[in-house]
Design a protein around this motif. Structure first.
Motif, short mmCIF file in Angstrom:
data_model
loop_
_atom_site.label_atom_id
_atom_site.label_comp_id
_atom_site.label_asym_id
_atom_site.label_seq_id
_atom_site.Cartn_x
_atom_site.Cartn_y
_atom_site.Cartn_z
N THR A 182 0.87 -1.53 0.00
CA THR A 182 0.10 -0.37 0.26
C THR A 182 0.46 1.05 0.25
O THR A 182 2.39 1.39 0.57
N ARG A 183 -0.01 2.18 -1.30
CA ARG A 183 1.57 3.40 -1.60
C ARG A 183 0.94 4.75 0.09
O ARG A 183 -0.71 4.50 0.39
N TYR A 184 1.80 5.25 0.83
CA TYR A 184 1.49 6.32 1.69
C TYR A 184 0.50 6.98 1.20
O TYR A 184 1.19 7.72 0.52
N ASP A 185 -0.72 7.24 2.17
CA ASP A 185 -1.25 8.19 1.66
C ASP A 185 -0.65 9.65 2.64
O ASP A 185 -1.13 9.62 4.00
N ASN A 186 -0.37 10.85 1.24
CA ASN A 186 -0.15 11.98 1.80
C ASN A 186 -1.21 13.38 1.98
O ASN A 186 -1.09 14.11 1.75
N THR A 187 -2.76 12.63 1.24
CA THR A 187 -3.13 13.57 1.54
C THR A 187 -3.68 14.68 2.72
O THR A 187 -3.59 13.54 3.22
N ASN A 188 -3.34 16.18 2.36
CA ASN A 188 -4.44 16.59 3.82
C ASN A 188 -2.90 16.67 4.60
O ASN A 188 -3.12 16.62 5.60
N ARG A 189 -1.22 16.61 3.83
CA ARG A 189 -0.68 16.49 5.42
C ARG A 189 0.92 16.59 4.38
O ARG A 189 0.44 17.76 3.23
#
Length: 97
Positions: free
Chosen positions: A2-9
């Motif tokens: 799974t790719r790390y989710d950087n959304t809203n960071r």
């Protein structure tokens, strides 16, 4: 994997290219808001009552001349870390936000 989710960071670093008296930002970094990438700059300032604060400026990466996603002279170490998996973190204590 799974790719790390950087959304809203986002992440900011000390601007080591700033010199005394220079108008460049004290901090620079990147920010993701709802999947849109931004450059973020910060200046450490003092209010009239003496309280320190961080003044911010954001610019969309895709709105820069030529759609450039990297600032001129920017090195990859100043970009937000891109993690490939949540497993990259042993625990949440090392997450910078």
């Amino acid at each position: 994997m799974t790719r790390y989710d950087n959304t809203n960071r986002g992440v900011m670093f000390v601007n080591d290219r700033k010199q005394d008296g220079d108008r460049k930002p004290d901090r620079t970094g990147t920010l993701n808001v709802d999947g849109v990438e931004y450059f973020i700059d910060g200046w450490i300032k003092k209010a009239q009552n003496g309280t320190s604060f961080l003044s911010l400026s954001v610019k969309r990466k895709d709105k820069q001349p030529g759609g450039n996603h990297e600032r001129p002279g920017q090195h990859s170490r100043t970009a937000a870390p891109q993690h490939t998996s949540r497993d990259d973190y042993s625990d949440d204590s090392d997450v910078p936000f």
